[in-house]
Design a protein around this motif. Structure first.
Motif, PDB file in Angstrom:
ATOM      1  N   PHE A  41       0.832  -1.206   0.000  1.00 18.05           N
ATOM      2  CA  PHE A  41       0.000   0.000   0.000  1.00 18.05           C
ATOM      3  C   PHE A  41       0.865   1.254   0.000  1.00 18.05           C
ATOM      4  O   PHE A  41       0.659   2.162  -0.805  1.00 18.05           O
ATOM      5  N   ARG A  42       1.834   1.300   0.883  1.00 14.86           N
ATOM      6  CA  ARG A  42       2.694   2.484   0.974  1.00 14.86           C
ATOM      7  C   ARG A  42       3.526   2.688  -0.286  1.00 14.86           C
ATOM      8  O   ARG A  42       3.748   3.813  -0.719  1.00 14.86           O
ATOM      9  N   MET A  43       3.980   1.582  -0.861  1.00 17.28           N
ATOM     10  CA  MET A  43       4.796   1.657  -2.076  1.00 17.28           C
ATOM     11  C   MET A  43       4.007   2.294  -3.216  1.00 17.28           C
ATOM     12  O   MET A  43       4.484   3.212  -3.887  1.00 17.28           O
ATOM     13  N   LEU A  44       2.779   1.833  -3.410  1.00 17.76           N
ATOM     14  CA  LEU A  44       1.989   2.376  -4.517  1.00 17.76           C
ATOM     15  C   LEU A  44       1.403   3.739  -4.190  1.00 17.76           C
ATOM     16  O   LEU A  44       1.171   4.546  -5.100  1.00 17.76           O
ATOM     17  N   LEU A  45       1.188   4.031  -2.929  1.00 17.89           N
ATOM     18  CA  LEU A  45       0.781   5.382  -2.557  1.00 17.89           C
ATOM     19  C   LEU A  45       1.891   6.365  -2.925  1.00 17.89           C
ATOM     20  O   LEU A  45       1.633   7.406  -3.539  1.00 17.89           O
ATOM     21  N   ALA A  46       3.127   6.010  -2.591  1.00 19.97           N
ATOM     22  CA  ALA A  46       4.266   6.866  -2.943  1.00 19.97           C
ATOM     23  C   ALA A  46       4.411   6.988  -4.458  1.00 19.97           C
ATOM     24  O   ALA A  46       4.637   8.082  -4.980  1.00 19.97           O
ATOM     25  N   ALA A  47       4.258   5.878  -5.173  1.00 18.24           N
ATOM     26  CA  ALA A  47       4.339   5.920  -6.640  1.00 18.24           C
ATOM     27  C   ALA A  47       3.233   6.799  -7.204  1.00 18.24           C
ATOM     28  O   ALA A  47       3.454   7.555  -8.157  1.00 18.24           O
ATOM     29  N   GLY A  48       2.050   6.721  -6.628  1.00 24.50           N
ATOM     30  CA  GLY A  48       0.936   7.551  -7.086  1.00 24.50           C
ATOM     31  C   GLY A  48       1.184   9.029  -6.866  1.00 24.50           C
ATOM     32  O   GLY A  48       0.880   9.861  -7.726  1.00 24.50           O
ATOM     33  N   ILE A  95      -4.990   7.225  -7.513  1.00 27.61           N
ATOM     34  CA  ILE A  95      -4.591   6.033  -8.264  1.00 27.61           C
ATOM     35  C   ILE A  95      -3.675   5.161  -7.402  1.00 27.61           C
ATOM     36  O   ILE A  95      -3.857   3.948  -7.305  1.00 27.61           O
ATOM     37  N   GLY A  96      -2.689   5.787  -6.760  1.00 27.97           N
ATOM     38  CA  GLY A  96      -1.791   5.049  -5.884  1.00 27.97           C
ATOM     39  C   GLY A  96      -2.516   4.404  -4.723  1.00 27.97           C
ATOM     40  O   GLY A  96      -2.229   3.265  -4.345  1.00 27.97           O
ATOM     41  N   THR A  97      -3.492   5.112  -4.160  1.00 22.54           N
ATOM     42  CA  THR A  97      -4.266   4.578  -3.042  1.00 22.54           C
ATOM     43  C   THR A  97      -5.076   3.357  -3.470  1.00 22.54           C
ATOM     44  O   THR A  97      -5.065   2.316  -2.804  1.00 22.54           O
ATOM     45  N   LEU A  98      -5.781   3.475  -4.584  1.00 25.44           N
ATOM     46  CA  LEU A  98      -6.604   2.362  -5.068  1.00 25.44           C
ATOM     47  C   LEU A  98      -5.762   1.152  -5.450  1.00 25.44           C
ATOM     48  O   LEU A  98      -6.070   0.023  -5.056  1.00 25.44           O
ATOM     49  N   LEU A  99      -4.702   1.378  -6.212  1.00 18.53           N
ATOM     50  CA  LEU A  99      -3.854   0.261  -6.623  1.00 18.53           C
ATOM     51  C   LEU A  99      -3.098  -0.334  -5.441  1.00 18.53           C
ATOM     52  O   LEU A  99      -2.894  -1.554  -5.379  1.00 18.53           O
ATOM     53  N   GLY A 100      -2.715   0.516  -4.485  1.00 19.30           N
ATOM     54  CA  GLY A 100      -2.070   0.014  -3.280  1.00 19.30           C
ATOM     55  C   GLY A 100      -2.995  -0.876  -2.476  1.00 19.30           C
ATOM     56  O   GLY A 100      -2.580  -1.908  -1.946  1.00 19.30           O
TER      57      GLY A 100
END
Length: 142
Positions: free
Chosen positions: A62-69, A125-130
């Motif tokens: 979750f954190r990884m994709l939040l940061a990517a988003g 987007i990062g939140t949803l994908l995370g």
């Protein structure tokens, strides 16, 4: 960044960069919505983001994709500002009480709104994908 996401900033930057070509091509008018090619540019980066978050052993999905988003949102804002004239040959105008505002006021308001909107979009987007990656990882480990 590594403590928060479980991966390097370079990895986050790479993931965010995967989604940028679609934005550039769309702003230049070379890519239209509803086409197969557009779908590839939309879904391949999404699948890579999720796969990376699920299979990266030390990562917090979750954190990884939040940061990517968030990083993608910043890049999205920059790309929109750089290609503004190509995307909007005629400057959009304000309505309502601000309809008669000077051009520089309209430009500041509209472009600032676009920046905030881009960052919020990337973050969402990062939140949803995370969330999706987090659930998939939990199901796999279960």
């Amino acid at each position: 960044m590594s403590k928060f996401t479980g991966t390097s900033f370079l990895s986050i930057l790479f993931l965010a960069l995967l989604a940028v070509p679609r934005v550039v091509l769309h702003d230049l008018g070379w890519l239209t919505e509803g086409t197969f090619i557009n779908s590839l540019f939309v879904f391949i980066p999404v699948l890579i983001w999720i796969a990376a978050a699920v299979w990266c052993r030390n990562a917090h999905p979750f954190r990884m994709l939040l940061a990517a988003g968030i990083v993608f949102g910043v890049m999205l804002a920059l790309v929109h500002q750089v290609f503004w004239a190509a995307a909007f040959p005629d400057m959009p105008g304000l309505g309502g009480n601000l309809a008669g505002a000077p051009d520089y006021i309209s430009t500041i308001i509209i472009r600032s709104t676009a920046v905030v909107s881009s960052i919020v979009t990337g973050t969402m987007i990062g939140t949803l994908l995370g969330g999706v990656a987090f659930i998939i990882r939990k199901l796999i480990r279960w």
